[in-house]
Design a protein around this motif. Structure first.
Motif, PDB file in Angstrom:
ATOM      1  N   LYS A   1       0.816  -1.205   0.000  1.00  0.00           N
ATOM      2  CA  LYS A   1       0.000   0.000   0.000  1.00  0.00           C
ATOM      3  C   LYS A   1       0.855   1.263   0.000  1.00  0.00           C
ATOM      4  CE  LYS A   1      -4.102  -0.183   2.046  1.00  0.00           C
ATOM      5  NZ  LYS A   1      -5.066  -0.372   3.136  1.00  0.00           N
TER       6      LYS A   1
ATOM      7  N   PHE B   1       3.144   7.859  -6.313  1.00  0.00           N
ATOM      8  CA  PHE B   1       2.482   9.145  -6.528  1.00  0.00           C
ATOM      9  C   PHE B   1       3.488  10.281  -6.419  1.00  0.00           C
ATOM     10  CE2 PHE B   1       0.675  12.864  -4.340  1.00  0.00           C
ATOM     11  CZ  PHE B   1      -0.163  13.327  -5.337  1.00  0.00           C
TER      12      PHE B   1
ATOM     13  N   LEU C   1      -9.047   8.853 -15.911  1.00  0.00           N
ATOM     14  CA  LEU C   1     -10.389   8.465 -15.507  1.00  0.00           C
ATOM     15  C   LEU C   1     -11.425   9.467 -16.005  1.00  0.00           C
ATOM     16  CD1 LEU C   1     -11.731   6.228 -13.919  1.00  0.00           C
ATOM     17  CD2 LEU C   1     -11.591   7.651 -11.899  1.00  0.00           C
TER      18      LEU C   1
ATOM     19  N   ILE D   1      -6.959   1.824 -14.088  1.00  0.00           N
ATOM     20  CA  ILE D   1      -7.091   1.947 -12.629  1.00  0.00           C
ATOM     21  C   ILE D   1      -7.861   0.751 -12.078  1.00  0.00           C
ATOM     22  CG2 ILE D   1      -9.214   3.340 -12.563  1.00  0.00           C
ATOM     23  CD1 ILE D   1      -7.854   4.989 -10.372  1.00  0.00           C
TER      24      ILE D   1
ATOM     25  N   MET E   1      -4.333  -5.491  -6.889  1.00  0.00           N
ATOM     26  CA  MET E   1      -3.872  -5.190  -5.540  1.00  0.00           C
ATOM     27  C   MET E   1      -4.895  -5.651  -4.507  1.00  0.00           C
ATOM     28  SD  MET E   1      -2.470  -1.487  -4.597  1.00  0.00           S
ATOM     29  CE  MET E   1      -3.013  -1.014  -2.999  1.00  0.00           C
ATOM     30  N   PHE E   2      -6.166  -5.405  -4.816  1.00  0.00           N
ATOM     31  CA  PHE E   2      -7.248  -5.725  -3.885  1.00  0.00           C
ATOM     32  C   PHE E   2      -7.223  -7.204  -3.525  1.00  0.00           C
ATOM     33  CE2 PHE E   2     -11.704  -7.005  -3.224  1.00  0.00           C
ATOM     34  CZ  PHE E   2     -12.011  -6.196  -2.144  1.00  0.00           C
TER      35      PHE E   2
ATOM     36  N   VAL F   1      -4.093  -7.983  -1.264  1.00  0.00           N
ATOM     37  CA  VAL F   1      -4.147  -7.327   0.047  1.00  0.00           C
ATOM     38  C   VAL F   1      -5.291  -7.899   0.885  1.00  0.00           C
ATOM     39  CG1 VAL F   1      -4.563  -5.136   1.209  1.00  0.00           C
ATOM     40  CG2 VAL F   1      -3.052  -5.218  -0.763  1.00  0.00           C
ATOM     41  N   LEU F   2      -6.435  -8.131   0.235  1.00  0.00           N
ATOM     42  CA  LEU F   2      -7.583  -8.682   0.957  1.00  0.00           C
ATOM     43  C   LEU F   2      -7.235 -10.045   1.552  1.00  0.00           C
ATOM     44  CD1 LEU F   2     -10.637  -8.431   1.643  1.00  0.00           C
ATOM     45  CD2 LEU F   2     -11.064  -9.753  -0.411  1.00  0.00           C
TER      46      LEU F   2
ATOM     47  N   ASN G   1      -4.886  -9.717   4.409  1.00  0.00           N
ATOM     48  CA  ASN G   1      -5.582  -9.196   5.580  1.00  0.00           C
ATOM     49  C   ASN G   1      -6.358 -10.295   6.292  1.00  0.00           C
ATOM     50  OD1 ASN G   1      -4.867  -6.498   5.786  1.00  0.00           O
ATOM     51  ND2 ASN G   1      -6.395  -5.840   4.296  1.00  0.00           N
TER      52      ASN G   1
ATOM     53  N   LEU H   1     -12.848  -5.540   3.533  1.00  0.00           N
ATOM     54  CA  LEU H   1     -12.925  -5.206   2.108  1.00  0.00           C
ATOM     55  C   LEU H   1     -12.486  -3.767   1.895  1.00  0.00           C
ATOM     56  CD1 LEU H   1     -16.321  -6.828   1.049  1.00  0.00           C
ATOM     57  CD2 LEU H   1     -14.038  -7.570   0.420  1.00  0.00           C
TER      58      LEU H   1
ATOM     59  N   MET I   1     -10.605  -1.928   3.724  1.00  0.00           N
ATOM     60  CA  MET I   1      -9.189  -1.701   4.035  1.00  0.00           C
ATOM     61  C   MET I   1      -8.269  -2.132   2.911  1.00  0.00           C
ATOM     62  SD  MET I   1      -9.038  -3.052   7.899  1.00  0.00           S
ATOM     63  CE  MET I   1      -7.426  -3.766   7.662  1.00  0.00           C
ATOM     64  N   SER I   2      -8.778  -2.972   2.021  1.00  0.00           N
ATOM     65  CA  SER I   2      -7.898  -3.565   1.015  1.00  0.00           C
ATOM     66  C   SER I   2      -7.778  -2.725  -0.253  1.00  0.00           C
ATOM     67  CB  SER I   2      -8.384  -4.968   0.666  1.00  0.00           C
ATOM     68  OG  SER I   2      -8.467  -5.744   1.836  1.00  0.00           O
ATOM     69  N   ILE I   3      -8.386  -1.555  -0.244  1.00  0.00           N
ATOM     70  CA  ILE I   3      -8.301  -0.682  -1.418  1.00  0.00           C
ATOM     71  C   ILE I   3      -7.386   0.489  -1.083  1.00  0.00           C
ATOM     72  CG2 ILE I   3      -9.604   0.786  -2.993  1.00  0.00           C
ATOM     73  CD1 ILE I   3     -12.015  -0.989  -2.453  1.00  0.00           C
ATOM     74  N   SER I   4      -6.583   0.888  -2.051  1.00  0.00           N
ATOM     75  CA  SER I   4      -5.624   1.969  -1.817  1.00  0.00           C
ATOM     76  C   SER I   4      -6.328   3.309  -1.569  1.00  0.00           C
ATOM     77  CB  SER I   4      -4.699   2.082  -3.019  1.00  0.00           C
ATOM     78  OG  SER I   4      -3.929   3.237  -2.922  1.00  0.00           O
ATOM     79  N   PHE I   5      -5.731   4.068  -0.658  1.00  0.00           N
ATOM     80  CA  PHE I   5      -6.199   5.426  -0.347  1.00  0.00           C
ATOM     81  C   PHE I   5      -6.340   6.245  -1.635  1.00  0.00           C
ATOM     82  CE2 PHE I   5      -4.932   9.388   2.366  1.00  0.00           C
ATOM     83  CZ  PHE I   5      -6.250   9.793   2.384  1.00  0.00           C
ATOM     84  N   LEU I   6      -5.338   6.115  -2.481  1.00  0.00           N
ATOM     85  CA  LEU I   6      -5.309   6.887  -3.719  1.00  0.00           C
ATOM     86  C   LEU I   6      -6.510   6.558  -4.606  1.00  0.00           C
ATOM     87  CD1 LEU I   6      -3.435   8.934  -4.989  1.00  0.00           C
ATOM     88  CD2 LEU I   6      -2.308   7.084  -6.191  1.00  0.00           C
ATOM     89  N   VAL I   7      -6.876   5.275  -4.643  1.00  0.00           N
ATOM     90  CA  VAL I   7      -8.009   4.862  -5.474  1.00  0.00           C
ATOM     91  C   VAL I   7      -9.297   5.469  -4.933  1.00  0.00           C
ATOM     92  CG1 VAL I   7      -9.361   2.881  -6.233  1.00  0.00           C
ATOM     93  CG2 VAL I   7      -6.875   2.761  -6.212  1.00  0.00           C
TER      94      VAL I   7
ATOM     95  N   VAL J   1      -9.326   9.148  -6.058  1.00  0.00           N
ATOM     96  CA  VAL J   1      -9.550   9.313  -7.495  1.00  0.00           C
ATOM     97  C   VAL J   1     -10.987   8.967  -7.863  1.00  0.00           C
ATOM     98  CG1 VAL J   1      -8.899   8.451  -9.761  1.00  0.00           C
ATOM     99  CG2 VAL J   1      -7.141   8.912  -8.072  1.00  0.00           C
ATOM    100  N   VAL J   2     -11.472   7.823  -7.367  1.00  0.00           N
ATOM    101  CA  VAL J   2     -12.801   7.363  -7.762  1.00  0.00           C
ATOM    102  C   VAL J   2     -13.893   8.253  -7.178  1.00  0.00           C
ATOM    103  CG1 VAL J   2     -14.436   5.458  -7.553  1.00  0.00           C
ATOM    104  CG2 VAL J   2     -12.064   5.001  -8.157  1.00  0.00           C
TER     105      VAL J   2
ATOM    106  N   TYR K   1     -13.982  11.539  -8.951  1.00  0.00           N
ATOM    107  CA  TYR K   1     -14.538  11.366 -10.285  1.00  0.00           C
ATOM    108  C   TYR K   1     -16.056  11.202 -10.224  1.00  0.00           C
ATOM    109  CZ  TYR K   1     -15.511   9.019 -14.741  1.00  0.00           C
ATOM    110  OH  TYR K   1     -16.031   8.661 -15.960  1.00  0.00           O
TER     111      TYR K   1
ATOM    112  N   LEU L   1      -1.276  14.775   2.726  1.00  0.00           N
ATOM    113  CA  LEU L   1      -0.574  15.121   1.502  1.00  0.00           C
ATOM    114  C   LEU L   1      -1.420  14.813   0.261  1.00  0.00           C
ATOM    115  CD1 LEU L   1       3.023  14.862   1.906  1.00  0.00           C
ATOM    116  CD2 LEU L   1       2.295  14.148  -0.314  1.00  0.00           C
ATOM    117  N   LEU L   2      -1.988  13.601   0.237  1.00  0.00           N
ATOM    118  CA  LEU L   2      -2.734  13.188  -0.951  1.00  0.00           C
ATOM    119  C   LEU L   2      -4.013  13.993  -1.116  1.00  0.00           C
ATOM    120  CD1 LEU L   2      -2.394   9.304  -0.879  1.00  0.00           C
ATOM    121  CD2 LEU L   2      -1.241  10.928  -2.344  1.00  0.00           C
TER     122      LEU L   2
ATOM    123  N   ALA M   1      -3.362  17.533  -2.151  1.00  0.00           N
ATOM    124  CA  ALA M   1      -2.883  17.639  -3.523  1.00  0.00           C
ATOM    125  C   ALA M   1      -4.035  17.493  -4.509  1.00  0.00           C
ATOM    126  CB  ALA M   1      -1.812  16.592  -3.791  1.00  0.00           C
ATOM    127  N   PHE M   2      -4.939  16.548  -4.230  1.00  0.00           N
ATOM    128  CA  PHE M   2      -6.018  16.289  -5.188  1.00  0.00           C
ATOM    129  C   PHE M   2      -7.116  17.327  -5.135  1.00  0.00           C
ATOM    130  CE2 PHE M   2      -4.075  12.246  -5.745  1.00  0.00           C
ATOM    131  CZ  PHE M   2      -4.462  11.864  -7.013  1.00  0.00           C
TER     132      PHE M   2
END
Lengths: 283, 311
Positions: free
Chosen positions: A216, A223, A245, A253, A260-261, A264-265, A268, B138, B140-146, B149-150, B153, B252-253, B256-257
């Motif tokens: 992560k 970035f 996007l 993306i 990654m999901f 990582v899932l 976890n 579930l 927790m397994s996704i990136s902060f950045l995603v 962005v999503v 959007y 920071l992220l 910036a966004f």
């Protein structure tokens, strides 16, 4: 090793179907990573295979996930990134955990000045904002994989060190340690042969946590432009795709996030199950 | 107790020496020559010397480190190398925009996560608990950045519910810009926090005093929200206190966004332009707050739990 596998916690873990499924998925990812590392497939990650921003289609497996802005196959790049994720995760988690466990063990067992120094060291590292430290370290070690290793290892050891130190402080007073001492074993032998093996459950759990943390954090470093150079990684793909996007190009993306999901899932869930299984309080 | 606080403060000073030392070494000794980065390749010898003198880099390293320590002690961090603005002004200007989304996000996350934790621990092992915790893992397994962005959007571009980018200092309009950052931070944090609080409450609900309370006829709400919550205050306090230093720097992220002119943004541009005074100042600032909040945390322990004695 065999002893560990047949121990009670491991038998409990093996009965946990969800955890075993996750372990299988992780193994699958590992298989992909190893095959990529050996050059079996996904070697042509920079090759142009079609038009720019081609939508996902079933024509060829290269197009299953579409193409990026330079017409490169997202499928190939996503698969290749698995290797980077595994290298980064394995190297930094194992080095970080090893440094942390050894320092924590020594600090907890010997106490006194050694303990003071180690506690001071991690209290200091902890007080520096994680991101600033990470960035300052990559400045020095240079961009790219090596910089990532140095930065992650220098910050990752703190967690396991604290926990192992606490556990060793407790174990030091255990009867079996006193008897080992009474039998005249040396300090180092007692620490590494008798005490440390009993902290392995913490080490294992931390390994899984740090592995996830590494994957992560790599996204954040990418970035900032401090990530892997010249090769694709999930972080780099997400970063490239964030500007696309808005034009409706969701596949890059999507692919990187999905790749990654899954990993990582599973890590976890597996780490949770491991923690449960190793917790002596639960049966 | 005062002796305890004094000792902790002294140890804090020691930590600060370490923190400033590490950052100074990393940036000043191994970090390359910032002067060359500012002047480019065609700089003359004199220009380099002049700029070094201006930045205070002509002095011996140890004198430079003492300068830095003096700055930390007086909280006057000199001038930014790029904008020539006083670093203290820069921090004063950036701290409010950062706080105005990180603080609400922390409070909201903690509140929601404590509620989820109480709920899950009440139903521990049963469907609602499993469902909530599955969602948490579930998420927790996704990136902060995603997430950023999503959400940006979808909620600001496809369905323009929120402003996509920018900041307005006026309090009434600020929220139109900060609502989405707050929502994203809450969603990202909720997974970790709920799991943490669940484990705290699960440990608490099996205690004898809870059984006693039920036996004496207390309703389940009374037991969960009065008896259990009160006894779980210590971990909650610690959890909140360790987040406090990071409120100041914002994110920071996110900054910036969403174009929030906070300290996260200041840090990002300082990193990009090798503006060492700003990086050093922000590091020292966060470290000081970190050290102070850990001390405050231990004092609060003693206040909340009479069994805890500070010595």
């Amino acid at each position: 090793m065999n002893q560990l596998w047949n121990s009670r916690p491991m038998r409990k873990l093996r009965r946990d179907r969800l955890a075993m499924m996750c372990l299988m998925v992780i193994a699958l990812y590992a298989l992909v990573a190893v095959s990529v590392a050996l050059g079996f497939f996904a070697t042509e990650y920079d090759a142009r295979v079609g038009d720019n921003y081609q939508e996902p289609s079933a024509d060829s497996w290269l197009y299953w996930l579409g193409t990026d802005r330079q017409g490169r196959s997202i499928m190939v790049r996503t698969i290749y990134s698995t290797k980077i994720a595994f290298i980064v995760g394995l190297v930094t988690a194992s080095v970080g955990v090893t440094i942390g466990a050894i320092l924590g063990g020594i600090a907890g067992y010997f106490g006194k000045t050694v303990d003071d120094v180690v506690v001071y060291l991690y209290s200091t590292i902890q007080s520096i904002p994680y991101l600033i430290l990470l960035i300052a370290l990559t400045y020095i070690a240079g961009k790219g994989l090596f910089g990532i290793y140095v930065a992650f290892c220098a910050t990752f050891w703190v967690g396991p060190c604290r926990v192992v130190r606490g556990e060793v402080l407790k174990l030091r007073e255990a009867e079996y340690v006193s008897s080992a001492r009474a039998m005249g074993y040396g300090k180092w032998r007692i620490l590494f042969r008798h005490v440390m093996p009993n902290t392995m459950h913490l080490v294992l759990v931390y390994f899984a946590l740090l592995f996830v943390g590494a994957i992560k954090s790599e996204v954040i470093l990418s970035f900032l432009g401090l990530g892997v150079q010249g090769e694709p990684s999930w972080g780099i793909m997400i970063n490239q795709a964030r500007a696309e996007l808005i034009n409706g190009f969701y596949w890059q993306i999507g692919a990187a996030t999905a790749g990654m999901f899954g990993l990582v899932l599973c890590f976890n869930i597996f780490a949770d199950a491991l923690q449960d299984a190793l917790d002596p309080k639960s049966t | 107790m005062w002796a305890y606080i004094l000792r902790r403060l002294l140890y804090g000073v020691l930590i600060m020496l370490g923190v400033t030392g590490i950052i100074f070494l990393l940036l000043g000794v191994f970090g390359g020559d910032p002067v060359l980065a500012y002047l480019g390749k065609s700089a003359t010898e004199q220009e380099i010397l002049a700029l070094k003198r201006e930045f205070g880099l002509d002095k011996p390293l140890f004198a430079q480190y003492l300068d830095y320590l003096g700055q930390v002690a007086t909280l006057d961090f000199g001038q930014s190398w790029t904008t020539k603005e006083s670093v203290s002004d820069l921090i004063r200007r950036g701290v409010w925009p950062s706080l105005s989304f990180t603080l609400p996000a922390l409070l909201l996350t903690t509140f929601l996560a404590v509620c989820v934790g109480i709920g899950a621990s009440f139903f521990r092992g049963r469907a609602p608990d499993r469902g909530l915790m599955a969602i948490a893992v579930l998420g927790m397994s996704i990136s902060f950045l995603v997430y950023i962005v999503v959400f940006q959007y979808l909620l600001a571009y496809v369905f323009p519910i929120f402003h996509i980018h920018g900041y307005e200092a006026a309090l009434t309009e600020r929220w139109q810009y900060l609502a989405l950052p707050i929502i994203i931070m809450v969603i990202v944090g909720l997974g970790y926090e709920s799991r943490f609080y669940r484990s705290v409450f699960v440990e608490e609900v099996v205690r004898d005093h809870v059984t006693t309370a039920y036996a004496k006829g207390a309703s389940r709400y009374r037991v969960m929200f009065i008896h259990v919550l009160k006894n779980a205050l210590i971990p909650i306090i610690t959890r909140v206190m360790i987040s406090v230093p990071f409120l100041v720097t914002g994110s920071l992220l996110i900054e910036a966004f969403f174009g929030v002119p906070g300290l996260g943004n200041a840090l990002l541009s300082a990193i990009e332009t090798a503006d060492f005074p700003v990086i050093r100042a922000l590091t020292a600032l966060i470290a000081v707050i970190f050290v102070l909040s850990t001390i405050l945390n231990d004092i609060l322990y003693a206040v909340v739990d009479p069994r805890v004695r500070l010595e």
